[in-house]
Design an enzyme around this catalytic site. Structure first.
Site, PDB file in Angstrom:
ATOM      1  N   ASP A   1     -71.884  -1.643 -95.369  1.00  0.00           N
ATOM      2  CA  ASP A   1     -72.953  -1.331 -94.424  1.00  0.00           C
ATOM      3  C   ASP A   1     -74.290  -1.494 -95.149  1.00  0.00           C
ATOM      4  O   ASP A   1     -74.338  -2.013 -96.266  1.00  0.00           O
ATOM      5  CB  ASP A   1     -72.778   0.080 -93.844  1.00  0.00           C
ATOM      6  CG  ASP A   1     -73.014   1.165 -94.895  1.00  0.00           C
ATOM      7  OD1 ASP A   1     -73.133   0.843 -96.109  1.00  0.00           O
ATOM      8  OD2 ASP A   1     -73.097   2.345 -94.507  1.00  0.00           O
TER       9      ASP A   1
ATOM     10  N   LYS B   1     -66.883  -5.208 -90.722  1.00  0.00           N
ATOM     11  CA  LYS B   1     -67.191  -3.885 -91.267  1.00  0.00           C
ATOM     12  C   LYS B   1     -66.441  -2.800 -90.506  1.00  0.00           C
ATOM     13  O   LYS B   1     -65.823  -1.908 -91.102  1.00  0.00           O
ATOM     14  CB  LYS B   1     -68.697  -3.613 -91.190  1.00  0.00           C
ATOM     15  CG  LYS B   1     -69.111  -2.313 -91.863  1.00  0.00           C
ATOM     16  CD  LYS B   1     -70.435  -1.791 -91.361  1.00  0.00           C
ATOM     17  CE  LYS B   1     -70.250  -1.015 -90.071  1.00  0.00           C
ATOM     18  NZ  LYS B   1     -71.483  -0.310 -89.629  1.00  0.00           N
TER      19      LYS B   1
END
Length: 216
Positions: free
Chosen positions: A133, A115
């Site tokens: 997220d 991420k």
């Protein structure tokens, strides 16, 4: 998906990365700090942190406990302080003090997962990416683009398949804004949601509660 992109584009046309940063290195540090922590808290900490530390060498020039104190308001600050110093050492030794542009190289840095790497390559280097997220994951599952038990990587792959590549980065930001300010984890704004008709969870939430008969 085209309909969803159009709607969230109208709702949040200026969606952007809300972590304050001035260069790829600061962005990498900010995203690392944001794990299990709000962007708002990170920005408060980095407001002074980025004045004190400007280069990887700066982070290595202080004892670990001093860096820990500087980021103490951040969750998991002890681990993150260690990650920052280890990451800084690798950047100096292997990359001339610069953050690498390659996704694979970024994910090998301490404290930098997939991420974080996606956020860095897309915001710092202009490479299309979708970072998943908690907001992106929640919205994707609520709107049916991913299954409830899909992993973060599975969610990312499905979004990459559904969204045109040139729209990956802006879609990432808009899904975050949609999840952060509208389709919240608690008390989502279902009554005024323009996507309610395609959201099974939202429709379920909007069903009137069954009337219980009073006991005689």
């Amino acid at each position: 998906m085209a309909h969803v992109l159009a709607v969230i584009g109208e709702m949040f046309p200026d969606a952007h990365c809300e972590l304050h940063h001035g260069n790829p290195f600061e962005l990498t540090i900010a995203v690392l700090l944001s794990a299990q922590c709000t962007d708002e808290t990170v920005n408060k900490v980095t407001a002074t942190l980025f004045q004190k530390y400007r280069t990887p060498a700066d982070y290595l020039a202080v004892p670990l406990d001093e860096l820990e104190q500087d980021i103490k308001r951040i969750g998991l600050y002890r681990n993150k302080a260690q990650f920052i110093q280890k990451l800084s050492r690798i950047l100096i030794d292997d990359y001339g003090g610069e953050v690498p542009r390659e996704h694979e190289a970024l994910t090998k840095l301490p404290g930098v997962g997939r991420k974080t790497a996606n956020v860095v390559v897309s915001n710092a280097f202009g490479v299309p990416a979708i970072a998943v997220d908690t907001h992106v994951e929640r919205v994707s599952k609520r709107l049916g683009f991913a299954k409830p038990d899909d992993s973060v990587l599975e969610v990312e792959k499905k979004l990459m398949h559904l969204v045109p590549r040139e729209l990956w980065t802006e879609t990432h930001h808009r899904l975050i804004f949609f999840g952060r300010y509208h389709c919240k984890a608690q008390n989502p704004q279902c009554p005024v949601c323009p996507l309610l008709e395609i959201c099974k969870e939202g429709k379920q939430r909007m069903k009137p509660a069954p009337i219980r008969k009073a006991k005689s």
